[in-house]
Design an enzyme around this catalytic site. Structure first.
Site, PDB file in Angstrom:
ATOM      1  N   ASN A   1       0.641  12.596   9.690  1.00 34.31           N
ATOM      2  CA  ASN A   1       1.352  12.384   9.727  1.00 34.31           C
ATOM      3  C   ASN A   1       2.318  12.512   7.727  1.00 34.31           C
ATOM      4  O   ASN A   1       1.783  12.848   7.815  1.00 34.31           O
ATOM      5  CB  ASN A   1       1.327  10.486   8.703  1.00 34.31           C
ATOM      6  CG  ASN A   1       2.694   9.616   8.855  1.00 34.31           C
ATOM      7  OD1 ASN A   1       3.690  10.510   7.708  1.00 34.31           O
ATOM      8  ND2 ASN A   1       3.026   8.997   9.399  1.00 34.31           N
TER       9      ASN A   1
ATOM     10  N   HIS B   1       5.674  12.007   4.299  1.00 33.04           N
ATOM     11  CA  HIS B   1       5.949  12.276   3.174  1.00 33.04           C
ATOM     12  C   HIS B   1       6.188  13.563   2.258  1.00 33.04           C
ATOM     13  O   HIS B   1       6.493  13.888   1.432  1.00 33.04           O
ATOM     14  CB  HIS B   1       4.273  11.645   2.157  1.00 33.04           C
ATOM     15  CG  HIS B   1       4.145  10.132   1.946  1.00 33.04           C
ATOM     16  ND1 HIS B   1       4.638   9.687   1.221  1.00 33.04           N
ATOM     17  CD2 HIS B   1       3.450   9.150   3.120  1.00 33.04           C
ATOM     18  CE1 HIS B   1       3.919   8.261   2.030  1.00 33.04           C
ATOM     19  NE2 HIS B   1       3.888   8.527   3.124  1.00 33.04           N
TER      20      HIS B   1
ATOM     21  N   ARG C   1      12.707   6.009   9.906  1.00 32.01           N
ATOM     22  CA  ARG C   1      12.659   3.987   9.901  1.00 32.01           C
ATOM     23  C   ARG C   1      14.188   3.897   9.791  1.00 32.01           C
ATOM     24  O   ARG C   1      14.675   4.927   9.532  1.00 32.01           O
ATOM     25  CB  ARG C   1      11.881   4.001   7.890  1.00 32.01           C
ATOM     26  CG  ARG C   1      10.571   4.255   7.687  1.00 32.01           C
ATOM     27  CD  ARG C   1      10.232   3.498   6.808  1.00 32.01           C
ATOM     28  NE  ARG C   1      10.106   2.328   6.090  1.00 32.01           N
ATOM     29  CZ  ARG C   1       9.415   1.582   6.642  1.00 32.01           C
ATOM     30  NH1 ARG C   1       8.003   2.682   6.251  1.00 32.01           N
ATOM     31  NH2 ARG C   1       9.692   0.520   6.267  1.00 32.01           N
TER      32      ARG C   1
ATOM     33  N   ARG D   1      14.135   6.755   5.046  1.00 27.18           N
ATOM     34  CA  ARG D   1      14.138   6.984   3.984  1.00 27.18           C
ATOM     35  C   ARG D   1      12.951   8.613   3.481  1.00 27.18           C
ATOM     36  O   ARG D   1      13.227   9.013   2.691  1.00 27.18           O
ATOM     37  CB  ARG D   1      12.897   6.368   3.026  1.00 27.18           C
ATOM     38  CG  ARG D   1      11.657   5.875   3.867  1.00 27.18           C
ATOM     39  CD  ARG D   1      11.295   4.475   2.566  1.00 27.18           C
ATOM     40  NE  ARG D   1      11.798   2.981   3.389  1.00 27.18           N
ATOM     41  CZ  ARG D   1      10.755   2.317   3.381  1.00 27.18           C
ATOM     42  NH1 ARG D   1       9.680   2.672   1.880  1.00 27.18           N
ATOM     43  NH2 ARG D   1      11.389   0.652   3.415  1.00 27.18           N
TER      44      ARG D   1
HETATM   45  N1  PXP Z   1      -0.192   5.204  11.260  1.00 28.46           N
HETATM   46  C1  PXP Z   1       1.063   3.613  11.687  1.00 28.46           C
HETATM   47  C2  PXP Z   1       0.930   3.138  12.719  1.00 28.46           C
HETATM   48  C3  PXP Z   1       1.864   4.118  10.858  1.00 28.46           C
HETATM   49  O1  PXP Z   1       2.508   3.444  10.296  1.00 28.46           O
HETATM   50  C4  PXP Z   1       1.484   4.822   9.068  1.00 28.46           C
HETATM   51  C5  PXP Z   1       2.489   4.643   8.466  1.00 28.46           C
HETATM   52  O2  PXP Z   1       3.477   5.840   8.203  1.00 28.46           O
HETATM   53  C6  PXP Z   1      -0.228   5.872   9.205  1.00 28.46           C
HETATM   54  C7  PXP Z   1      -0.231   5.929  10.346  1.00 28.46           C
HETATM   55  C8  PXP Z   1      -0.457   6.124   8.264  1.00 28.46           C
HETATM   56  O3  PXP Z   1      -0.822   5.992   6.673  1.00 28.46           O
HETATM   57  P1  PXP Z   1      -0.829   6.253   5.831  1.00 28.46           P
HETATM   58  O4  PXP Z   1       0.728   7.175   4.965  1.00 28.46           O
HETATM   59  O5  PXP Z   1      -1.505   5.388   5.318  1.00 28.46           O
HETATM   60  O6  PXP Z   1      -2.602   7.878   5.875  1.00 28.46           O
END
Ligand code: PXP
Length: 255
Positions: A6, A9, A44, A48
């Site tokens: 993901n 960030h 989102r 953001r």
């Molecule tokens: N899976 C889902 C469905 C999420 O909403 C998120 C956060 O966006 C993540 C995984 C990843 O979470 P993290 O950033 O805490 O690893």
């Protein structure tokens, strides 16, 4: 077990200065080079971090599957973007991150799922690891669920890090037998994953997973994929994204 990286960030850092640095597409290409199995992004409602142009570019240029996390409110946008998978998540405007699983009795869910599946988009539901929600997800006709590992991750932090001595201490866990709470959360995920696979669902998991706790979840044989963001991007600040992803993949493979 597959790793969805993901990269939201990376966009958070870019938004801090409103310049295209760091470039989200660079992050995507680095993740592909480090052998991520999937790119995960969350578009989102308040935009953001990832915005519509990011989502469009990532989906157009990515050579590995893209998993788009979304609320049902943006179903029309999801239909036009056509990611490989849409993971439907609950969204509250003020939350720092997705705090819990979906409410599966939401009236807008069946039509959103139907529309996405009708457009050949694989649909996953982000749910808490309990049997009633898993059964309800199956009844909604999706192929895949993602089990929310946030409560497990919180219990792990309180048990094995110094967080309880900091301002980030998780108040609701302060007066508990934390090892027992952790074992109970882990058990919920194990039992849920087994049950879900038995009734024909594909089981992913994610939220709050990091370099310390990932091994316990990666050992669960019914889970086919983890989606991890914050801890990988945080580690990449010190070691670079390529190494951060490779280290996470190694921990998953060796679990
Ligand atoms: N899976 C889902 C469905 C999420 O909403 C998120 C956060 O966006 C993540 C995984 C990843 O979470 P993290 O950033 O805490 O690893």
């Amino acid at each position: 077990m597959k790793l969805g990286v993901n990269i939201d960030h990376i966009a958070i850092l870019r938004q801090a200065r409103q310049v295209n640095d760091p470039d989200i597409l660079n992050a995507m290409y680095l993740a592909i080079g480090a052998r991520a199995d999937q790119i995960t992004i969350h578009l989102r409602e308040d935009r953001r971090h990832i915005d519509d142009i990011d989502a469009k570019n990532i989906i157009n240029f990515c050579s590995i599957p893209v998993n788009l996390e979304c609320a049902t409110a943006i179903t029309d946008i999801v239909l036009s973007l056509r990611p490989n998978r849409a993971t439907i998540v609950p969204e509250k405007r003020q939350e720092l991150t997705t705090e819990g699983g979906l409410n599966l009795s939401s009236p807008e869910l069946p039509s959103a799922i139907k529309a996405m599946m009708g457009a050949n988009i694989d649909v996953s539901l982000f749910i808490d690891p309990n049997l009633d929600d898993i059964k309800a997800a199956k009844e909604l006709g999706v192929s895949t669920i993602e089990l929310h590992t946030g409560s497990f991750a919180n219990a792990y932090l309180m048990a094995f890090s110094n967080i309880s001595k900091t301002k980030f201490s998780i108040k609701s866990l302060e007066n508990m037998d934390i090892k027992e709470a952790l074992e109970a959360e882990l058990d919920r995920i194990r039992v849920g994953a087994k049950f879900a696979k038995n009734i024909g669902l594909k089981v992913a998991a994610g939220h709050g997973l990091n370099y310390q706790n990932v091994g316990l979840i990666a050992k669960i044989p019914e889970i086919f994929e983890l989606n991890i963001g914050q801890s990988i991007v945080a580690r990449s600040v010190f070691v670079g994204l390529d190494q951060a992803i490779k280290e996470m993949k190694r921990l998953i493979d060796e679990a």
